[in-house]
Design an enzyme around this catalytic site. Sequence first.
Site, short mmCIF file in Angstrom:
data_model
loop_
_atom_site.label_atom_id
_atom_site.label_comp_id
_atom_site.label_asym_id
_atom_site.label_seq_id
_atom_site.Cartn_x
_atom_site.Cartn_y
_atom_site.Cartn_z
N HIS A 56 -24.50 -41.50 -49.22
CA HIS A 56 -25.04 -42.28 -48.12
C HIS A 56 -23.95 -43.06 -47.39
O HIS A 56 -24.12 -44.26 -47.15
CB HIS A 56 -26.10 -43.27 -48.63
C1 LIG Z 1 -26.13 -34.11 -50.80
C2 LIG Z 1 -26.75 -35.14 -49.91
C3 LIG Z 1 -27.97 -35.71 -50.26
C4 LIG Z 1 -28.56 -36.65 -49.42
N1 LIG Z 1 -29.82 -37.08 -49.69
C5 LIG Z 1 -30.47 -37.83 -48.79
C6 LIG Z 1 -31.84 -38.14 -48.94
O1 LIG Z 1 -32.49 -37.67 -49.88
N2 LIG Z 1 -32.45 -38.93 -47.99
C7 LIG Z 1 -31.76 -39.42 -46.93
O2 LIG Z 1 -32.34 -40.14 -46.13
N3 LIG Z 1 -30.46 -39.15 -46.77
C8 LIG Z 1 -29.82 -38.34 -47.65
N4 LIG Z 1 -28.52 -38.00 -47.42
C9 LIG Z 1 -27.82 -38.61 -46.30
C10 LIG Z 1 -28.31 -38.15 -44.94
O3 LIG Z 1 -28.54 -36.76 -44.91
C11 LIG Z 1 -27.26 -38.55 -43.92
O4 LIG Z 1 -27.03 -39.93 -44.04
C12 LIG Z 1 -27.69 -38.30 -42.49
O5 LIG Z 1 -28.00 -36.94 -42.33
C13 LIG Z 1 -26.56 -38.69 -41.57
O6 LIG Z 1 -26.90 -38.36 -40.25
P1 LIG Z 1 -25.77 -38.30 -39.13
O7 LIG Z 1 -26.43 -37.89 -37.89
O8 LIG Z 1 -25.01 -39.56 -39.18
O9 LIG Z 1 -24.75 -37.20 -39.65
P2 LIG Z 1 -24.98 -35.67 -39.98
O10 LIG Z 1 -26.40 -35.36 -40.23
O11 LIG Z 1 -24.01 -35.35 -41.07
O12 LIG Z 1 -24.57 -34.93 -38.65
C14 LIG Z 1 -23.28 -34.89 -38.12
C15 LIG Z 1 -23.14 -33.56 -37.42
O13 LIG Z 1 -21.97 -33.57 -36.62
C16 LIG Z 1 -21.29 -32.36 -36.80
N5 LIG Z 1 -19.88 -32.61 -36.54
C17 LIG Z 1 -19.05 -33.41 -37.23
N6 LIG Z 1 -17.83 -33.42 -36.69
C18 LIG Z 1 -17.89 -32.61 -35.61
C19 LIG Z 1 -16.94 -32.20 -34.62
N7 LIG Z 1 -15.68 -32.64 -34.64
N8 LIG Z 1 -17.35 -31.36 -33.65
C20 LIG Z 1 -18.64 -30.90 -33.62
N9 LIG Z 1 -19.55 -31.25 -34.52
C21 LIG Z 1 -19.19 -32.10 -35.51
C22 LIG Z 1 -21.58 -31.97 -38.22
O14 LIG Z 1 -21.38 -30.59 -38.46
C23 LIG Z 1 -23.02 -32.40 -38.37
O15 LIG Z 1 -23.91 -31.39 -38.01
C24 LIG Z 1 -27.90 -37.06 -48.24
C25 LIG Z 1 -26.68 -36.49 -47.89
C26 LIG Z 1 -26.11 -35.53 -48.70
C27 LIG Z 1 -24.82 -34.91 -48.27
#
Ligand SMILES: Cc1cc2nc3c(=O)[nH]c(=O)nc-3n(C[C@H](O)[C@H](O)[C@H](O)COP(=O)(O)OP(=O)(O)OC[C@H]3O[C@@H](n4cnc5c(N)ncnc54)[C@H](O)[C@@H]3O)c2cc1C
Length: 613
Positions: free
Chosen positions: A549
């Site tokens: 997280h």
């Molecule tokens: C194993 C695991 C278990 C988890 N379990 C839970 C859970 O049960 N419940 C919960 O609420 N949360 C959970 N989380 C956390 C949750 O999934 C994340 O906190 C949340 O998805 C973050 O959202 P975000 O939009 O910040 O990032 P992300 O969903 O990670 O999205 C970022 C996106 O940007 C893209 N990206 C990054 N850099 C670039 C670039 N330079 N150019 C183009 N694209 C790029 C990535 O490929 C990705 O698709 C878990 C995470 C993991 C890894």
Amino acid sequence: MKVSLLILLNLVCIYSQDNENDINYYTTLITQATQKAWTYQWPKNANQHKSRGKPEKYGTFDFIVVGGGAGGSVVASRLSEVTNWTVLVLEAGNVGNNLTDIPAMLPLLQLTDFNWAFNSTPQTTACQGMYNKVCPYPRGKGLGGSTLINALIYARGHQTDYDQWANLVANQRWNYTNVLNYFKKSERFIPTVPHEPHFHGTEGPLTVKNLPLTPQLSSFLEANEELGFDTVDYNANKLGASPEQVCTSNGRRWDNAKAFLAPVRHRRNLEILTESYVTKVRFDVTKRVATGVEFSHKGKNYFVESKKEVILCGGVFGTAQILMLSGVGPKRHLEKLGIKVLADLEVGSTLRDHPAFWGLLIGTNVTAPVVPLRETVQEFLKGVGPLTVPGGTQGIGMYESSYSRGTGVPDIELLFLPSISPSPLSRRCFGLSDQSFEDLNREQNKGQAFRIYVIDLHSQSVGTVRLKSKNPYDYPLIHSNFLSDGENRDIKTLYEGIQLVLKLLETKVFKAMNATLKGCPLRACRGFDYLSESYWFCALRQLTSNMFHPLGTCPMGKNPKKGVVDSELRVFGFRNLRIADASVFPLTFAGHPNAPVVMIGEQLGDLVKETYR
Ligand SMILES: Cc1cc2nc3c(=O)[nH]c(=O)nc-3n(C[C@H](O)[C@H](O)[C@H](O)COP(=O)(O)OP(=O)(O)OC[C@H]3O[C@@H](n4cnc5c(N)ncnc54)[C@H](O)[C@@H]3O)c2cc1C
Ligand SMILES: *[C@@H]1O[C@H](CO)[C@@H](O)[C@H](O)[C@H]1NC(C)=O
Ligand SMILES: *[C@@H]1O[C@H](CO)[C@@H](O)[C@H](O)[C@H]1NC(C)=O
Ligand SMILES: *[C@@H]1O[C@H](CO)[C@@H](O)[C@H](O)[C@H]1NC(C)=O
Ligand SMILES: *[C@@H]1O[C@H](CO)[C@@H](O)[C@H](O)[C@H]1NC(C)=O
Ligand SMILES: *[C@@H]1O[C@H](CO)[C@@H](O)[C@H](O)[C@H]1NC(C)=O
């Protein structure tokens, strides 16, 4: 009559033939993915995206969304509701598939190309029992982002988390009353028990429901009740235990791309370009506005122009990295790397997380039957059974530590995972050293054990994210710094969580199955009296790692000294560059990040619509 009966029989036959094909297909899919995972090599950088040549112009869009992950999916969906606006989503990864659809493929999905597979730098305060003393940071790559590989737990956090957030940034838009409306807007709650209807929405795109009871989960809930922790809806600001509320639909992963992007992909004003790795935001330095971004796509370099805004949704590492590469970050750090500084902001200076202790294995004398894969696939096709349970976690509990006693605000969380058999695959995913893996799994019988993860929800320790170099294809340097707070509050909170688990093991229901702590003592902690406080502190530094997280690398703040984005998600100093992902959390909170990331995406949609109305 006879004829129609024949047709019916025929149909049944075709149907069961189809069903038989599906069973074979999924059984093979899982078997082959498991085999491949054994030898899968994680990437160490983003070199696979390296391209040649001067950037060519890709086009002009009103909005460019960088990253089609958890936050980006919501943003793209809400912005493209305005038919006048053109929206481009640039996502480095690909689209989810039949394997990511199976919730129980966590953690195996970490051993696929859907994982960026970041690692921390070698640590001294935690992760000591991990391979090379490194905490692994799996991150999802592809449309849906980390929701393609996560545990799908839906846990919003406590109302005080949001009221504090609103006060900190001096904008009531973020207080609980207001964010609750956004939570409800996104949610399609399938009524199951326990739940409090007032706190749930039923018309949104994100499906949420309680996992069904199993005998083991019922024992966990009963044990909690014996200690006075009722079975409650934890998304209604209650302490207590519960079956998890998860984002699945018909037993399939309901990732954010499926919820928010799939239904709107046909919109003519929305373009989604996968396999596109963004390296930089372009600015008009005199006007102090973002003008577009640079990216690589299938071997070529491009730039694309934005008429209105660039929205960064690259996640805690991606967004921080892109900003720093573009000259937005701590001056001292950027200058050292020879990057021209456009704005001196503390990007990456506050990495927060939920440190979790992975080291509690509990043996029982109740043997859950080991069901052959084919049968679990059959169940999965009906939307039930173990393959529909994300990562095997079933139960959740929210508790106060002595630091929060009497406030009603949880700072300890327990996650309950019944009957797991240790697999060297999961050892790889958690990054356990050989010795910790052996110590943890000594004496374990398949089907007889469960684990309880102990999580520190309001962690005080703060880590950092920095660039390794000015090369955009290098992975960033992640310093987790878990359990490093001067007061030792984090390690003491986790210790209290362990004591709580030991109390649960003393309840009638767990006694009746002879529940006993297994897999200890850790050899690394041999110098301490087994089960003494100093033993546990040692064990905690060995086997505390991240709960996946990471948060807060570009926190919201009242002013540029206190944060990276303002309370309308704009990067300080640029009126048309915003962030909508887990980087903007100003504090930790008592939940799991996806629900609030969706809320942030919803807020962004409304903020932008208000700006251009
Ligand atoms: C194993 C695991 C278990 C988890 N379990 C839970 C859970 O049960 N419940 C919960 O609420 N949360 C959970 N989380 C956390 C949750 O999934 C994340 O906190 C949340 O998805 C973050 O959202 P975000 O939009 O910040 O990032 P992300 O969903 O990670 O999205 C970022 C996106 O940007 C893209 N990206 C990054 N850099 C670039 C670039 N330079 N150019 C183009 N694209 C790029 C990535 O490929 C990705 O698709 C878990 C995470 C993991 C890894
Ligand atoms: C859409 O575009 C038309 C013509 O360019 C303009 O008149 C109208 O106000 C726009 N609507 C919105 C919601 O921006
Ligand atoms: C996914 O599985 C279904 C069967 O459930 C099958 O029809 C489909 O072709 C599979 N998709 C891919 C990309 O293999
Ligand atoms: C949150 O802010 C709204 C105004 O936007 C206000 O009406 C409400 O009372 C506030 N709620 C809390 C809990 O502070
Ligand atoms: C209960 O567990 C203990 C410790 O593992 C073991 O010694 C004992 O034999 C078990 N009792 C039963 C009845 O299984
Ligand atoms: C499990 O252990 C408990 C407590 O020692 C005992 O009462 C019970 O009969 C045992 N059950 C089985 C199935 O062995």
